[in-house]
Design a protein around this motif. Structure first.
Motif, PDB file in Angstrom:
ATOM      1  N   SER A  11       0.780  -1.460  -0.043  1.00  0.00           N
ATOM      2  CA  SER A  11      -0.041   0.082   0.226  1.00  0.00           C
ATOM      3  C   SER A  11       0.812   1.419   0.064  1.00  0.00           C
ATOM      4  N   CYS A  12       1.809   1.122   0.472  1.00  0.00           N
ATOM      5  CA  CYS A  12       3.228   2.642  -0.071  1.00  0.00           C
ATOM      6  C   CYS A  12       3.859   2.388  -0.722  1.00  0.00           C
ATOM      7  N   THR A  13       3.351   2.594  -1.940  1.00  0.00           N
ATOM      8  CA  THR A  13       4.866   1.626  -3.322  1.00  0.00           C
ATOM      9  C   THR A  13       5.648   3.476  -3.289  1.00  0.00           C
ATOM     10  N   PHE A  14       5.242   4.024  -2.330  1.00  0.00           N
ATOM     11  CA  PHE A  14       6.497   5.527  -2.517  1.00  0.00           C
ATOM     12  C   PHE A  14       7.133   5.205  -0.975  1.00  0.00           C
ATOM     13  N   VAL A  15       7.578   4.279  -0.601  1.00  0.00           N
ATOM     14  CA  VAL A  15       7.969   3.912   0.301  1.00  0.00           C
ATOM     15  C   VAL A  15       9.543   3.466  -0.261  1.00  0.00           C
ATOM     16  N   LEU A  50      -0.840  -0.658  16.085  1.00  0.00           N
ATOM     17  CA  LEU A  50       0.262   0.293  16.528  1.00  0.00           C
ATOM     18  C   LEU A  50       0.657   0.883  14.352  1.00  0.00           C
ATOM     19  N   ILE A  51       0.911  -0.060  13.876  1.00  0.00           N
ATOM     20  CA  ILE A  51       1.619   0.033  12.553  1.00  0.00           C
ATOM     21  C   ILE A  51       0.170   1.110  11.486  1.00  0.00           C
ATOM     22  N   GLU A  52      -1.150   0.060  11.571  1.00  0.00           N
ATOM     23  CA  GLU A  52      -2.633   0.848  11.143  1.00  0.00           C
ATOM     24  C   GLU A  52      -2.840   1.740  11.796  1.00  0.00           C
ATOM     25  N   ARG A  53      -3.195   2.363  12.868  1.00  0.00           N
ATOM     26  CA  ARG A  53      -3.181   3.623  13.286  1.00  0.00           C
ATOM     27  C   ARG A  53      -2.391   4.490  13.339  1.00  0.00           C
ATOM     28  N   HIS A  54      -1.174   4.046  13.335  1.00  0.00           N
ATOM     29  CA  HIS A  54      -0.487   5.842  13.289  1.00  0.00           C
ATOM     30  C   HIS A  54       0.498   5.376  12.245  1.00  0.00           C
ATOM     31  N   TYR A  55       1.619   4.624  12.253  1.00  0.00           N
ATOM     32  CA  TYR A  55       2.326   4.898  10.923  1.00  0.00           C
ATOM     33  C   TYR A  55       1.963   4.791   9.665  1.00  0.00           C
ATOM     34  N   LEU A  56       0.571   4.055   9.092  1.00  0.00           N
ATOM     35  CA  LEU A  56       0.383   4.338   8.084  1.00  0.00           C
ATOM     36  C   LEU A  56      -0.916   5.446   7.683  1.00  0.00           C
ATOM     37  N   PRO A  57      -1.051   5.741   8.364  1.00  0.00           N
ATOM     38  CA  PRO A  57      -1.947   7.173   7.713  1.00  0.00           C
ATOM     39  C   PRO A  57      -0.747   8.905   8.093  1.00  0.00           C
ATOM     40  N   SER A  58       0.254   8.139   8.521  1.00  0.00           N
ATOM     41  CA  SER A  58       1.357   9.033   9.007  1.00  0.00           C
ATOM     42  C   SER A  58       2.356   9.010   6.773  1.00  0.00           C
ATOM     43  N   LEU A  59       2.897   7.709   6.762  1.00  0.00           N
ATOM     44  CA  LEU A  59       3.342   7.579   5.317  1.00  0.00           C
ATOM     45  C   LEU A  59       2.525   7.829   4.420  1.00  0.00           C
ATOM     46  N   ALA A  60       0.732   7.389   4.342  1.00  0.00           N
ATOM     47  CA  ALA A  60       0.222   8.394   3.765  1.00  0.00           C
ATOM     48  C   ALA A  60       0.293   9.333   2.904  1.00  0.00           C
ATOM     49  N   LEU A  61       1.044  10.221   3.928  1.00  0.00           N
ATOM     50  CA  LEU A  61       0.836  12.291   3.377  1.00  0.00           C
ATOM     51  C   LEU A  61       2.239  11.449   2.029  1.00  0.00           C
ATOM     52  N   LEU A  62       3.287  10.941   2.320  1.00  0.00           N
ATOM     53  CA  LEU A  62       4.180  11.126   0.912  1.00  0.00           C
ATOM     54  C   LEU A  62       3.731  10.747  -0.215  1.00  0.00           C
ATOM     55  N   VAL A  68      -7.259   9.605   3.527  1.00  0.00           N
ATOM     56  CA  VAL A  68      -6.369   8.364   4.143  1.00  0.00           C
ATOM     57  C   VAL A  68      -6.455   6.906   3.442  1.00  0.00           C
ATOM     58  N   ALA A  69      -7.586   6.624   3.553  1.00  0.00           N
ATOM     59  CA  ALA A  69      -7.836   5.241   2.914  1.00  0.00           C
ATOM     60  C   ALA A  69      -7.685   5.168   1.561  1.00  0.00           C
ATOM     61  N   ASP A  70      -7.782   5.807   1.022  1.00  0.00           N
ATOM     62  CA  ASP A  70      -7.949   6.682  -0.719  1.00  0.00           C
ATOM     63  C   ASP A  70      -5.911   6.059  -1.065  1.00  0.00           C
ATOM     64  N   LEU A  71      -5.415   7.043  -0.233  1.00  0.00           N
ATOM     65  CA  LEU A  71      -3.786   7.432  -0.445  1.00  0.00           C
ATOM     66  C   LEU A  71      -3.297   6.085  -0.078  1.00  0.00           C
ATOM     67  N   LEU A  72      -3.865   4.258   0.841  1.00  0.00           N
ATOM     68  CA  LEU A  72      -3.041   3.669   1.317  1.00  0.00           C
ATOM     69  C   LEU A  72      -3.608   2.207   0.524  1.00  0.00           C
ATOM     70  N   GLY A  73      -4.728   2.878  -0.776  1.00  0.00           N
ATOM     71  CA  GLY A  73      -5.212   1.662  -1.835  1.00  0.00           C
ATOM     72  C   GLY A  73      -6.257   0.829  -0.715  1.00  0.00           C
ATOM     73  N   GLY A  74      -7.028   1.399   0.206  1.00  0.00           N
ATOM     74  CA  GLY A  74      -7.909   0.823   0.667  1.00  0.00           C
ATOM     75  C   GLY A  74      -6.673  -0.484   1.553  1.00  0.00           C
TER      76      GLY A  74
END
Length: 225
Positions: free
Chosen positions: A18-22, A57-69, A196-202
């Motif tokens: 979901s985070c191809t930009f990382v 921890l990953i899904e509530r905090h890390y992934l929504p943060s990474l979505a900003l990339l 955020v859900a769209d940025l992370l591909g759901g």
């Protein structure tokens, strides 16, 4: 979903997909930061412990943060640009972004020194050298610094947040703010917004939205007082 095991990767294949930009090289450092925070959180309540396991921890905090990339205002920042995360709490969204964008300079600010000490320990665990963890209040404790991008995550209502961060914006600076629910009265429409859900591909079920505001939007509530 099954909880991540202590021995396995905390970022599951679906998370990474979901985070191809990382960049691939960032994942071990993100995991080091996440594990450090999880351990510290057992001693000091940095993020809510309710139902907290590694996967949460990953899904509530890390992934929504990474979505900003994936959001253009961050994606398009040039090397050397300055970013501040006001009210960073456990380091979100600023620390995961700093790990993934070593070309940018991040200040992570929170008035609660215990939390900032944990953020600094997590940054050290991730070998993240482009972060300054600051225990203090914005803007008073930022010594006249100006930023190209200000980050926030539901730390207070938007008019109060704008009041706080208005002196921090550079001439062309703007704001990315992660928020759930409706906009408060007195706040104009953002320049742009992304779910955020769209940025992370759901991959994460969340109603949070990333809002982008320019300097004029931030000054607007102040002018109307």
């Amino acid at each position: 979903a099954a909880a991540a095991s202590d021995d396995g990767d905390w970022f599951a294949p679906r998370h990474r997909a979901s985070c191809t930009f990382v960049d691939d090289g960032a994942w071990p450092r993100l995991e080091a930061a996440a594990r450090a925070l999880y351990d510290w959180n057992a001693k000091i309540n940095v993020v809510s412990r309710k139902g907290l396991d590694p996967i949460t921890l990953i899904e509530r905090h890390y992934l929504p943060s990474l979505a900003l990339l994936e959001a253009p205002p961050l994606q398009q920042l040039p090397a050397g640009a300055r970013v501040v995360d006001v009210g960073t709490g456990g380091g979100f969204p600023g620390l995961p972004l700093a790990i993934c964008r070593p070309d940018l300079k991040f200040d992570l600010v929170d008035s609660r020194k215990k939390k900032i000490d944990v953020v600094a320990a997590c940054a050290e665990a991730a070998n993240c050298e482009n972060v300054d963890s600051i225990a203090g209040r914005a803007p008073a404790d930022l010594k006249g610094r100006r930023y190209d991008l200000v980050l926030g995550r539901s730390v207070k209502n938007l008019p109060d947040f704008f009041d706080t961060i208005s002196p921090l914006l550079s001439k062309e600076g703007s704001v990315l703010y992660i928020k759930g629910g409706d906009l408060e009265e007195g706040v104009g429409a953002p320049l742009n917004s992304w779910a955020v859900a769209d940025l992370l591909g759901g991959v994460v079920d969340t109603d949070k939205v990333v809002l982008h505001f320019g300097g004029a939007d931030v000054a607007g509530p102040l002018r109307r007082r």
